[in-house]
Design a protein around this motif. Structure first.
Motif, PDB file in Angstrom:
ATOM      1  N   ILE A  26      -1.913 -26.125  47.481  1.00  0.00           N
ATOM      2  CA  ILE A  26      -2.276 -27.516  47.769  1.00  0.00           C
ATOM      3  C   ILE A  26      -2.873 -27.673  49.156  1.00  0.00           C
ATOM      4  CG2 ILE A  26      -1.314 -29.837  48.143  1.00  0.00           C
ATOM      5  CD1 ILE A  26       0.719 -29.170  45.913  1.00  0.00           C
ATOM      6  N   HIS A  27      -2.277 -26.982  50.127  1.00  0.00           N
ATOM      7  CA  HIS A  27      -2.638 -27.221  51.530  1.00  0.00           C
ATOM      8  C   HIS A  27      -3.460 -26.096  52.166  1.00  0.00           C
ATOM      9  CE1 HIS A  27      -0.238 -30.859  51.803  1.00  0.00           C
ATOM     10  NE2 HIS A  27       0.774 -30.223  51.223  1.00  0.00           N
ATOM     11  N   GLY A  28      -3.839 -25.084  51.386  1.00  0.00           N
ATOM     12  CA  GLY A  28      -4.667 -24.023  51.933  1.00  0.00           C
ATOM     13  C   GLY A  28      -3.976 -23.185  52.976  1.00  0.00           C
ATOM     14  N   LEU A  29      -2.761 -22.734  52.669  1.00  0.00           N
ATOM     15  CA  LEU A  29      -1.966 -21.963  53.640  1.00  0.00           C
ATOM     16  C   LEU A  29      -1.886 -20.492  53.252  1.00  0.00           C
ATOM     17  CD1 LEU A  29       0.992 -24.524  53.950  1.00  0.00           C
ATOM     18  CD2 LEU A  29      -1.014 -24.325  55.454  1.00  0.00           C
ATOM     19  N   GLU A  30      -2.938 -19.975  52.622  1.00  0.00           N
ATOM     20  CA  GLU A  30      -2.889 -18.630  52.052  1.00  0.00           C
ATOM     21  C   GLU A  30      -2.634 -17.538  53.076  1.00  0.00           C
ATOM     22  OE1 GLU A  30      -5.168 -20.867  51.392  1.00  0.00           O
ATOM     23  OE2 GLU A  30      -5.123 -21.201  49.227  1.00  0.00           O
ATOM     24  N   ASP A  31      -2.958 -17.786  54.339  1.00  0.00           N
ATOM     25  CA  ASP A  31      -2.815 -16.738  55.356  1.00  0.00           C
ATOM     26  C   ASP A  31      -1.417 -16.673  55.958  1.00  0.00           C
ATOM     27  OD1 ASP A  31      -3.254 -19.257  56.447  1.00  0.00           O
ATOM     28  OD2 ASP A  31      -4.097 -18.455  58.310  1.00  0.00           O
ATOM     29  N   LEU A  32      -0.483 -17.524  55.491  1.00  0.00           N
ATOM     30  CA  LEU A  32       0.863 -17.577  56.063  1.00  0.00           C
ATOM     31  C   LEU A  32       1.874 -16.908  55.132  1.00  0.00           C
ATOM     32  CD1 LEU A  32       0.996 -21.250  57.424  1.00  0.00           C
ATOM     33  CD2 LEU A  32       0.292 -19.167  58.627  1.00  0.00           C
ATOM     34  N   ASP A  33       2.862 -16.199  55.730  1.00  0.00           N
ATOM     35  CA  ASP A  33       3.943 -15.656  54.914  1.00  0.00           C
ATOM     36  C   ASP A  33       4.884 -16.783  54.506  1.00  0.00           C
ATOM     37  OD1 ASP A  33       5.698 -16.221  57.058  1.00  0.00           O
ATOM     38  OD2 ASP A  33       5.657 -14.163  57.801  1.00  0.00           O
ATOM     39  N   ASP A  34       5.910 -16.444  53.724  1.00  0.00           N
ATOM     40  CA  ASP A  34       6.769 -17.493  53.158  1.00  0.00           C
ATOM     41  C   ASP A  34       7.434 -18.339  54.240  1.00  0.00           C
ATOM     42  OD1 ASP A  34       6.083 -16.603  50.689  1.00  0.00           O
ATOM     43  OD2 ASP A  34       8.076 -15.880  50.112  1.00  0.00           O
ATOM     44  N   ALA A  35       8.017 -17.692  55.229  1.00  0.00           N
ATOM     45  CA  ALA A  35       8.742 -18.436  56.265  1.00  0.00           C
ATOM     46  C   ALA A  35       7.806 -19.368  57.030  1.00  0.00           C
ATOM     47  CB  ALA A  35       9.432 -17.476  57.224  1.00  0.00           C
ATOM     48  N   LYS A  36       6.628 -18.865  57.382  1.00  0.00           N
ATOM     49  CA  LYS A  36       5.680 -19.684  58.127  1.00  0.00           C
ATOM     50  C   LYS A  36       5.087 -20.778  57.247  1.00  0.00           C
ATOM     51  CE  LYS A  36       4.468 -16.152  61.522  1.00  0.00           C
ATOM     52  NZ  LYS A  36       3.397 -15.260  62.058  1.00  0.00           N
ATOM     53  N   ALA A  37       4.842 -20.476  55.975  1.00  0.00           N
ATOM     54  CA  ALA A  37       4.324 -21.491  55.064  1.00  0.00           C
ATOM     55  C   ALA A  37       5.337 -22.620  54.880  1.00  0.00           C
ATOM     56  CB  ALA A  37       3.977 -20.865  53.718  1.00  0.00           C
ATOM     57  N   ALA A  38       6.620 -22.258  54.742  1.00  0.00           N
ATOM     58  CA  ALA A  38       7.655 -23.281  54.599  1.00  0.00           C
ATOM     59  C   ALA A  38       7.721 -24.156  55.845  1.00  0.00           C
ATOM     60  CB  ALA A  38       9.010 -22.621  54.344  1.00  0.00           C
ATOM     61  N   LYS A  39       7.613 -23.538  57.012  1.00  0.00           N
ATOM     62  CA  LYS A  39       7.626 -24.310  58.256  1.00  0.00           C
ATOM     63  C   LYS A  39       6.425 -25.235  58.336  1.00  0.00           C
ATOM     64  CE  LYS A  39       9.216 -25.378  62.326  1.00  0.00           C
ATOM     65  NZ  LYS A  39      10.485 -26.169  62.440  1.00  0.00           N
ATOM     66  N   ALA A  40       5.260 -24.740  57.932  1.00  0.00           N
ATOM     67  CA  ALA A  40       4.062 -25.575  57.941  1.00  0.00           C
ATOM     68  C   ALA A  40       4.209 -26.759  56.990  1.00  0.00           C
ATOM     69  CB  ALA A  40       2.838 -24.735  57.568  1.00  0.00           C
ATOM     70  N   LEU A  41       4.770 -26.527  55.816  1.00  0.00           N
ATOM     71  CA  LEU A  41       4.980 -27.618  54.858  1.00  0.00           C
ATOM     72  C   LEU A  41       5.920 -28.676  55.438  1.00  0.00           C
ATOM     73  CD1 LEU A  41       5.334 -25.619  51.522  1.00  0.00           C
ATOM     74  CD2 LEU A  41       3.387 -27.026  52.235  1.00  0.00           C
ATOM     75  N   SER A  42       6.973 -28.223  56.110  1.00  0.00           N
ATOM     76  CA  SER A  42       7.913 -29.165  56.732  1.00  0.00           C
ATOM     77  C   SER A  42       7.217 -29.995  57.804  1.00  0.00           C
ATOM     78  CB  SER A  42       9.088 -28.408  57.343  1.00  0.00           C
ATOM     79  OG  SER A  42       9.859 -27.760  56.351  1.00  0.00           O
ATOM     80  N   GLN A  43       6.362 -29.362  58.605  1.00  0.00           N
ATOM     81  CA  GLN A  43       5.661 -30.080  59.670  1.00  0.00           C
ATOM     82  C   GLN A  43       4.663 -31.076  59.111  1.00  0.00           C
ATOM     83  OE1 GLN A  43       6.311 -30.001  63.068  1.00  0.00           O
ATOM     84  NE2 GLN A  43       8.112 -28.944  62.250  1.00  0.00           N
ATOM     85  N   LEU A  44       3.967 -30.684  58.047  1.00  0.00           N
ATOM     86  CA  LEU A  44       3.032 -31.608  57.403  1.00  0.00           C
ATOM     87  C   LEU A  44       3.779 -32.827  56.852  1.00  0.00           C
ATOM     88  CD1 LEU A  44       0.768 -29.041  55.517  1.00  0.00           C
ATOM     89  CD2 LEU A  44       0.023 -30.601  57.335  1.00  0.00           C
ATOM     90  N   ARG A  45       4.940 -32.568  56.269  1.00  0.00           N
ATOM     91  CA  ARG A  45       5.747 -33.663  55.708  1.00  0.00           C
ATOM     92  C   ARG A  45       6.272 -34.567  56.826  1.00  0.00           C
ATOM     93  NH1 ARG A  45       5.943 -36.603  51.146  1.00  0.00           N
ATOM     94  NH2 ARG A  45       8.076 -37.184  50.578  1.00  0.00           N
ATOM     95  N   LEU A  46       6.692 -33.960  57.927  1.00  0.00           N
ATOM     96  CA  LEU A  46       7.193 -34.729  59.063  1.00  0.00           C
ATOM     97  C   LEU A  46       6.106 -35.648  59.611  1.00  0.00           C
ATOM     98  CD1 LEU A  46       9.501 -35.225  61.106  1.00  0.00           C
ATOM     99  CD2 LEU A  46       8.559 -33.326  62.454  1.00  0.00           C
ATOM    100  N   GLN A  47       4.896 -35.140  59.722  1.00  0.00           N
ATOM    101  CA  GLN A  47       3.792 -35.957  60.214  1.00  0.00           C
ATOM    102  C   GLN A  47       3.493 -37.116  59.284  1.00  0.00           C
ATOM    103  OE1 GLN A  47       0.501 -33.267  60.772  1.00  0.00           O
ATOM    104  NE2 GLN A  47       1.660 -31.950  62.186  1.00  0.00           N
ATOM    105  N   LYS A  48       3.671 -36.895  57.991  1.00  0.00           N
ATOM    106  CA  LYS A  48       3.325 -37.917  57.004  1.00  0.00           C
ATOM    107  C   LYS A  48       4.404 -38.972  56.842  1.00  0.00           C
ATOM    108  CE  LYS A  48       1.699 -38.463  52.229  1.00  0.00           C
ATOM    109  NZ  LYS A  48       1.288 -37.734  50.986  1.00  0.00           N
ATOM    110  N   THR A  49       5.669 -38.547  56.874  1.00  0.00           N
ATOM    111  CA  THR A  49       6.760 -39.454  56.506  1.00  0.00           C
ATOM    112  C   THR A  49       7.802 -39.656  57.593  1.00  0.00           C
ATOM    113  OG1 THR A  49       8.181 -37.719  55.589  1.00  0.00           O
ATOM    114  CG2 THR A  49       6.517 -38.679  54.116  1.00  0.00           C
TER     115      THR A  49
END
Length: 266
Positions: A26-49
């Motif tokens: 969904i967010h184009g995070l293909e270059d991140l491993d699982d831990a970093k991708a999860a952190k990025a998803l959390s940060q995106l969610r924090l910015q939104k909500t």
């Protein structure tokens, strides 16, 4: 007074982790491993909500635990095995509904567990006609089905006990502890991702089973509250839970038994 368990009762709970695969897509995070991708998803969610809690469609199910109660049987277990993938867990859950057509019991299942399962069943092409029936196939489901908020085929204890008012909602852990039950034991939802990264899927499954036991014990009090269990019936059904725990060789169930009956409410 109505006899308890005229139909099977299935209390369930799910544990989830971030769906990093879906998040990458969904967010184009293909270059991140699982831990970093999860952190990025959390940060995106924090910015939104303003909260890091992920949108429900980005929760991946890693455990589904169940208490199944009938007149003649009481069981607690986690679906599948520690090696089961998400598709198998979701499929087994809905197969149980197809087989037993039980009363579902949850704590916040209407707000979390069931919507998550809806999205994940779409992803994995799981068919669940019994669950989605609102009277077209079985007329008895027209006025009592799994989907309508004020019906009894799914009892969301958090919602019902709060009088369907969000401001009155309470956490399961606090209600269970208030009633003299163990509440959270050794883990909570915020620790599941770390446990998953550490490879402790069995610990996640064990934790989920203690959650459904807490929910079931609260449900028994609710059945007594609404007159479906007498004083003697409540004692009998709580005794069945105690016997189940006493007979188990599982460490987490023995610990639950000790935490509950070692510290009875006043």
């Amino acid at each position: 007074m109505t006899a308890a368990f005229a139909e099977p009762v299935m209390v369930f709970d799910i544990e989830t982790i971030p769906d990093v695969k879906g998040g990458r897509r969904i967010h184009g995070l293909e270059d991140l491993d699982d831990a970093k991708a999860a952190k990025a998803l959390s940060q995106l969610r924090l910015q939104k909500t303003g909260s890091e809690f992920l949108a429900l469609h980005l929760h991946r199910v890693v455990a589904i635990s169940v208490v199944l109660a009938t007149r003649d049987q009481l069981r607690v277990w986690s679906l599948g095995s520690p090696d089961s993938d998400e598709a198998e867990l979701v499929r087994r859950f809905f197969e149980g509904i197809e087989r037993y057509a039980p009363t579902l019991v949850t704590w916040n299942g209407g707000g979390f567990d069931l919507p998550v399962l809806h999205y994940r069943s779409l992803l994995h092409k799981v068919s669940a006609p019994r669950y989605w029936d609102t009277g077209d196939d079985d007329r008895s489901f027209r006025y009592n089905n799994y989907l309508s908020r004020f019906h009894w085929r799914h009892v969301d204890l958090m919602d019902v006990l709060a009088g369907f008012q969000m401001r009155a909602n309470a956490p399961l852990d606090e209600i269970a502890t208030l009633l003299g039950f163990p509440g959270k034991m050794g883990m909570n939802g915020a620790h599941v991702w770390d446990a998953w990264l550490a490879g402790d899927i069995q610990g996640i499954r064990d934790y989920c089973e203690t959650d459904v036991l807490n929910t079931y014990l609260v449900f028994l009090r609710f059945e007594h509250l609404r007159g479906r269990l007498s004083d003697e019936g409540l004692a009998r059904e709580e005794g069945r839970v105690a016997e189940l725990l006493r007979a188990s060789e599982a460490t987490h169930l023995q610990a639950f038994h000790q935490a509950w009956l070692g510290h009875p409410p006043e």
